[in-house]
Write a protein that holds these residues in place. Structure first.
Motif: not given
Length: 667
Positions: A138-145, A147-151, A162-164, A180-184
């Motif tokens: 469900w939720g809580g398992r999405v990470r956006v990096l 250049d290595g810095y987590e947003l 939707q704001e990137l 989860g999901v990692t968006v690099d």
């Protein structure tokens, strides 16, 4: 009910004609137009899976970021290596710079929808809050990096994808797994002296507007400056859901040596989302701004070894109508090291955050390690370990993937996950207690003298109602959620053609909400075991007129275990027609895509459930490139399906269309 039934019958999708069109494209005659032999890796363990949009033999070789032999190279900011293979077997997908040049969506979310196995839940049209999950989560398992810095999602538990901005991105790598999901996201790296400029302008129905600009150039012998600006706005389907997103980023790097550099990133974002107009839906509105500054250094002191260190701060400022009223900020510091030794690759990361229970629920301390080893020419193994601490809750997760093959084009693979990680929970605890009486049919938003937000009941047809006014000040906590999973499958490849299938099992565990406006405040939920399967296909056919590629993905769940917002099935089928003519100076591309989604168990604000009906839709995208100018047209929901919804009371838009032009300059 008769009106709704009539609309449902009118909006139903008949897919027979779509199948006929796809078969017609698939029967195109073969000829000499072939995919470039170097478009797929020659490594036996790296299955040649294209990035998910179109073939990489698109723009001419000298069009984007190519280094001419006569041009003096500039020492770029060193790239952080990640040689792990991509593709269906590893649950990892990458859109490179060429693929991104052919993407013309309003937001990053539309691109992520093309990744097999991702479940995206949108509360309305473009710019609306959206949750992302995979493998039955469900939720809580999405990470956006970046250049290595987590947003970090300040004031929320889910990054606002939707704001990137998209203008200065060089690649987007998406990884889905048991944890989860990692968006690099990786930004453009200028590798030659001549400046690079890319400008995109577009417009469309419902006042849709796009302005994207990228500019990069060198100053002196060691300085590189890159600027990116994104503006995407629309009044929403039926002029009912206006949204405006602005994103600007300025980057300066200084090269001490070809392998050592310092970089400063400045980013500003503003987001303005109007009130939903669907009767019975809770209001989603707000304005906010985000600022961040990141300083990083990167060096490659030895062959194969890369060291990375960064520190930054992010600030969130709410605006009029936003559900948050407090200024929020967080600090972050991270160090990374990676070593590529030919037969394998190692990476270790340590991350610290300065945060509290009112800012976010990201890990305060986190240590992770990843490794890849080519055990034999046809055997590759990957492993990952993560330790994280969130607001006093700690956890450790392990995962590994083993892939054998290909032998005669056939490979087998398995992914195993074990352990648990802290999951963030947003709890709405602070309200203004003033009440207002509404007479007549309740509207969705009633102005309050103090400028507060009015929460309306999820019912319609009332003559009067008492509602609560005021802003929400969320407070965060964390619970432990399991990462146990098993995914087993097989994959067949021949040239660029790929077919794959896998079975997935997830045991009973605890899941948490996305933490967005439509499910914020819901408690964690215990769910049962889930069993599902998925399939993927990438089949290119070459003909005299060009190349036709069929891309399809399908995931289904025989037992969802009562997991919220998990569709019983989700499938996509795209036909991509692509050609190169006049020595590559003319390049048309047509993408036709159909999508079907099964019934979904959704949760309402009072924790009751509602089953959302299945739906289907059909999209079209046309692009024509002449030299360095691309003209594009995008039409979503061509058949005007009006009853499709992924969140209760928030229907996806009907038919929309926008078009524009993209220029690329080299001086």
């Amino acid at each position: 009910m008769s009106v709704v039934s009539a609309l449902r019958r009118a909006g139903s999708i008949r897919w027979g004609w779509l199948a006929a069109v796809v078969l017609l494209f698939g029967s195109a005659p073969r000829a000499s137009a072939q995919a470039r032999p170097d478009s797929a890796s020659r490594d036996t363990v790296r299955v040649p899976v294209p990035p998910g949009t179109m073939a990489t033999d698109t723009l001419p070789a000298d069009s984007l970021l190519a280094t001419g032999d006569t041009l003096r190279a500039v020492p770029p900011f060193p790239s952080f290596p990640d040689p792990r293979p991509v593709g269906f077997a590893f649950g990892r997908w990458e859109f490179d710079r060429t693929a991104l040049q052919h993407y013309h969506g309003l937001t990053l979310l539309q691109l992520l929808e093309r990744v097999p196995g991702l479940t995206i839940i949108r509360a309305g049209g473009d710019g609306a809050p959206a949750g992302i999950s995979t493998m039955g989560d469900w939720g809580g398992r999405v990470r956006v990096l970046l250049d290595g810095y987590e947003l970090d999602p300040l004031g929320s538990t889910t990054p606002e994808l939707q704001e990137l901005g998209l203008s200065d991105l060089e690649s987007v790598r998406v990884e889905r797994g048991p944890d989860g999901v990692t968006v690099d996201l990786r930004t453009v790296r200028l590798t030659e002296r001549r400046p690079l400029s890319v400008v995109t302008v577009g417009t469309g129905v419902y006042d849709a507007k796009i302005l994207r600009a990228l500019f990069a150039r060198t100053f002196g012998r060691r300085n590189v400056v890159t600027g990116g600006y994104d503006l995407a706005s629309t009044s929403g389907f039926g002029f009912a859901n206006p949204v405006s997103v602005r994103d600007a980023r300025l980057t300066w790097s200084y090269a001490f040596a070809p392998t050592t550099a310092l970089r400063l990133d400045l980013t500003t974002q503003s987001y303005d989302f109007g009130t939903a107009s669907d009767v019975g839906a809770p209001p989603l509105q707000g304005q906010n701004a985000r600022r961040s500054v990141v300083l990083r250094g990167r060096s490659q002191p030895l062959p194969g070894l890369t060291l990375d260190a960064m520190a930054g701060r992010s600030i969130f400022k709410p605006g009029e109508g936003d559900t948050l009223t407090e200024n929020l900020s967080s600090g972050q510091a991270a160090v990374r090291a990676a070593y590529d030794f030919g037969r394998g690759w190692l990476e270790a990361t340590g991350r610290l955050r300065q945060t509290d229970a009112r800012t976010s629920a990201q890990p305060g301390q986190e240590i992770s390690g990843r490794a890849m080893l080519r055990v034999a020419p046809r055997l590759v193994a990957e492993g990952q370990a993560t330790f994280a601490s969130v607001l006093g809750t700690t956890g450790t997760a392990l995962s590994g993937t083993l892939r054998a093959g290909p032998l005669a084009g056939l490979s087998v693979f398995a992914t195993v996950g074990a352990g648990s990680l802290p999951l963030p929970v947003a709890r709405d605890t602070t309200w203004n207690t003033e009440t207002v009486e509404i007479t007549g049919t309740p509207a969705l938003s009633v102005p309050e003298p103090g400028g507060g937000r009015i929460v309306l009941p999820y019912v319609t047809g009332l003559d009067s109602a008492i509602v609560t006014t005021g802003h929400v000040a969320p407070r965060f906590s964390a619970v432990s959620g399991g990462t146990d999973a098993l995914r087993v499958g097989a994959e067949w490849s021949h040239g660029l053609a790929v077919l794959g299938a896998a079975a997935i099992t997830r045991p009973a565990t605890t899941l948490v909400p996305f933490g967005l406006a439509f499910d914020r405040g819901l408690p964690p939920r215990s769910v049962g075991a889930a069993t599902g399967y998925e399939a993927y296909a990438w089949l290119p056919f070459s003909g005299r007129a060009g190349t036709v590629t069929l891309q399809g993905s399908y995931s289904g769940w025989s037992d969802t275990g009562g997991r919220p917002f998990l569709p019983e099935y989700d499938g996509r089928l795209a036909a991509i027609l692509h050609g190169l003519y006049f020595d590559g100076q003319l390049e048309p591309t047509l993408r036709l895509e159909g999508r079907v989604r099964g019934s979904t168990l959704a949760l309402l604000a009072d924790s009751t459930t509602q089953e959302l009906a299945p739906f289907g839709r059909f999209d079209l995208e046309l692009e024509i490139r002449i030299l360095d100018v691309q003209a594009f047209l995008v039409m979503d929901n061509v058949l005007n399906q009006r009853l499709a919804a992924e969140v209760p009371n928030y229907f996806l838009p009907g038919s929309t269309l926008f078009y524009g032009i993209r220029w690329t300059f080299h001086n």
